[in-house]
Each structure stands twice: as structure tokens, then as C-alpha cells.
Motif scaffolding. Structure first.
Motif, short mmCIF file in Angstrom:
data_model
loop_
_atom_site.label_atom_id
_atom_site.label_comp_id
_atom_site.label_asym_id
_atom_site.label_seq_id
_atom_site.Cartn_x
_atom_site.Cartn_y
_atom_site.Cartn_z
N LEU A 278 0.82 -1.24 0.06
CA LEU A 278 0.01 0.03 0.01
C LEU A 278 1.02 1.17 0.07
CD1 LEU A 278 -2.74 1.65 0.37
CD2 LEU A 278 -2.39 1.14 3.12
N ALA A 279 0.63 2.06 -1.08
CA ALA A 279 1.50 3.32 -1.07
C ALA A 279 0.38 4.54 -1.39
CB ALA A 279 2.41 3.31 -2.19
N GLU A 280 1.07 5.62 -0.73
CA GLU A 280 0.11 6.80 -0.97
C GLU A 280 0.97 7.99 -1.41
OE1 GLU A 280 -1.79 8.18 2.58
OE2 GLU A 280 -0.01 8.05 3.71
N ILE A 281 0.32 9.10 -2.22
CA ILE A 281 1.00 10.01 -2.39
C ILE A 281 0.01 11.29 -2.27
CG2 ILE A 281 1.77 11.47 -4.52
CD1 ILE A 281 2.27 8.86 -6.04
N TYR B 281 -5.36 -1.21 6.90
CA TYR B 281 -4.62 -2.46 7.38
C TYR B 281 -5.48 -3.51 6.74
CZ TYR B 281 -1.87 0.14 10.80
OH TYR B 281 -1.06 0.85 11.45
N ARG B 282 -6.58 -3.57 6.44
CA ARG B 282 -7.28 -4.76 5.79
C ARG B 282 -6.62 -4.77 4.25
NH1 ARG B 282 -13.08 -4.30 6.15
NH2 ARG B 282 -13.02 -2.88 4.22
N TYR B 283 -6.72 -3.84 3.45
CA TYR B 283 -6.00 -3.73 2.28
C TYR B 283 -4.53 -4.24 2.51
CZ TYR B 283 -9.83 -0.51 0.79
OH TYR B 283 -11.15 -0.05 0.46
N ARG B 284 -3.69 -3.84 3.24
CA ARG B 284 -2.41 -4.14 3.37
C ARG B 284 -2.19 -5.57 3.67
NH1 ARG B 284 2.28 -1.31 7.12
NH2 ARG B 284 3.69 -3.19 7.29
N THR B 285 -2.99 -6.31 4.24
CA THR B 285 -2.97 -7.58 4.52
C THR B 285 -3.46 -8.54 3.24
OG1 THR B 285 -3.47 -7.39 7.04
CG2 THR B 285 -3.78 -9.60 6.12
#
Length: 216
Positions: A37-40, A139-143
Motif C-alpha cells: 500500500l503506497a500513498e501520494i 490495514y485490511r488492504y495491506r494484509t
């Protein structure tokens, strides 16, 4: 009770190995890791969308299927096409400004797997709306992204994923160059400063974004 599958099929392994571990954007000097998961974040006209379109262009032209979850219907398909995005390899989900629909769509896409990039575009939503998003969503996306070839990329005016993001960049516009004289000037290029919020000892990077009016 179902059986645990401890051995992956040969076809599954070949599919995973066909992707590089990183998505490298040479023009910006940035590398994004797949399966994370990355963000800009950054204000409007700070270069966020230009960088994402560059990434989508690279992947869709290589045959990968990508997805855009457009929270406020601000995605411009023509600009994407002019940036080199192969639209036949792009899924565009319009959410009409409804935050719940945007996150529901993103959740379904992450579960579907197989996308090169899933771009959750939160540009245009207010700070108050973004603060309503539970941290557990991120955190759900990350998992669910672990051990997949998918990069989940979030753009917003401010950082939103917190400690759940593995990569986080803050963009700001440094300098703008115009061409012409008088009232009718054209934007020629602008310079962007990129700060990593996760790499403590990394200095700011700079990139130049040029305007192209050949098809105007």
C-alpha cells in the motif's frame, strides 16, 4: 473444514514470477514495491496525477490490467490517453463523490486480484470526509495485498493511510515556467519536490513535468 494448500500450482508460480518486484518510474526517480500500500499526498497541481498517469501508461502498454477508483469523478480519460495510457487495459470505476462506494469498490478489486495497479483517487474529498475512514480499512488492504503483484496506490490532499502504508510521498510544487507574453501565457513546465515520509534519512527528490500542446 477445508484443506490447506501449502504448495502453489506451477501456473500460479509462473504468473507471479512474470512480474518485477518493483515498478520503476525513471522520469521521477521513484520505485514502487508491488504487493504493498503506497500513498501520494499533496495539494492540487502538485504533480500527483501526472505521476500516476505515467505509471498507468507504463503498465497498460506492457499489457497489464489496472484499475482507477474515481471517488469524485475527476479522472479525465482524454488526458490519460494523451499520456499514453492504453485505455483498453484500464478499468474505470466512477463513485459520484460517495466515499462508501469508493472503498467498497476498492475492496472488491483487491479481492479480485490480478491488477497491476489499483489507484484509489481520493482527490476532491474534504479533510472531514477523509477523517471518517476507519484505520482498519487500510490495514485490511495491506494484509490482502501481501504476495500479490498488485500495487495499491492512494492519492489525496493529505496523508490518509498512516502507519498502514509501506510507502508514502508528499508532493509540493516548487517553480512554474510559462511561455508567451501578456495575458495569454501557456504553462510550459513546473518543478515538483517529493519527500518520502517513510525513509527517515532520504533527502527530497525533484522532478520536472512538461506540458505538451501538440494535440490541442
Amino acid at each position: 473444514m477445508g484443506h490447506l494448500r501449502l504448495v502453489k500450482s506451477l501456473s500460479h508460480l509462473k504468473e507471479e514470477q512474470s512480474y518485477a518486484d518493483e515498478i520503476l518510474l525513471e522520469s521521477a526517480g521513484l520505485a514502487f514495491t508491488r504487493g504493498c500500500l503506497a500513498e501520494i499526498s499533496g495539494e492540487p497541481s502538485s504533480g500527483k496525477t501526472s505521476l500516476v498517469l505515467s505509471m498507468l501508461s507504463k503498465l497498460t502498454q506492457e499489457g497489464e490490467v489496472c484499475a482507477v477508483v474515481d471517488s469524485c469523478d475527476s479522472f479525465d480519460a482524454r488526458s490519460a490517453y494523451l499520456s499514453g495510457v492504453a485505455l483498453e487495459n484500464l478499468l474505470w470505476v466512477k463513485c459520484g463523490g460517495e466515499l462508501e462506494k469508493a472503498f467498497m469498490a476498492a475492496d472488491y478489486l483487491v479481492q479480485a486480484k490480478g491488477f497491476g495497479v489499483i489507484w484509489l483517487n481520493l482527490n476532491g474529498l474534504s479533510k472531514r470526509q477523509l477523517q471518517r475512514v476507519p484505520r482498519t480499512y487500510w490495514y485490511r488492504y495491506r494484509t490482502r495485498l501481501k504476495e500479490t503483484p498488485t500495487l495499491f496506490l492512494v492519492t489525496a490532499a493529505e496523508p490518509v493511510a498512516g502507519s498502514a502504508s509501506q510507502q508514502s510521498f508528499q508532493f509540493s510544487r516548487e517553480r512554474t515556467v510559462w511561455s508567451g507574453a501578456g495575458r495569454f501565457k501557456l504553462l510550459r513546465e513546473f518543478y515538483v519536490k517529493m519527500n518520502s515520509r517513510k525513509e527517515l534519512y532520504a533527502g527530497p527528490r525533484q522532478a520536472k513535468i512538461e506540458a505538451d500542446y501538440t494535440d490541442v
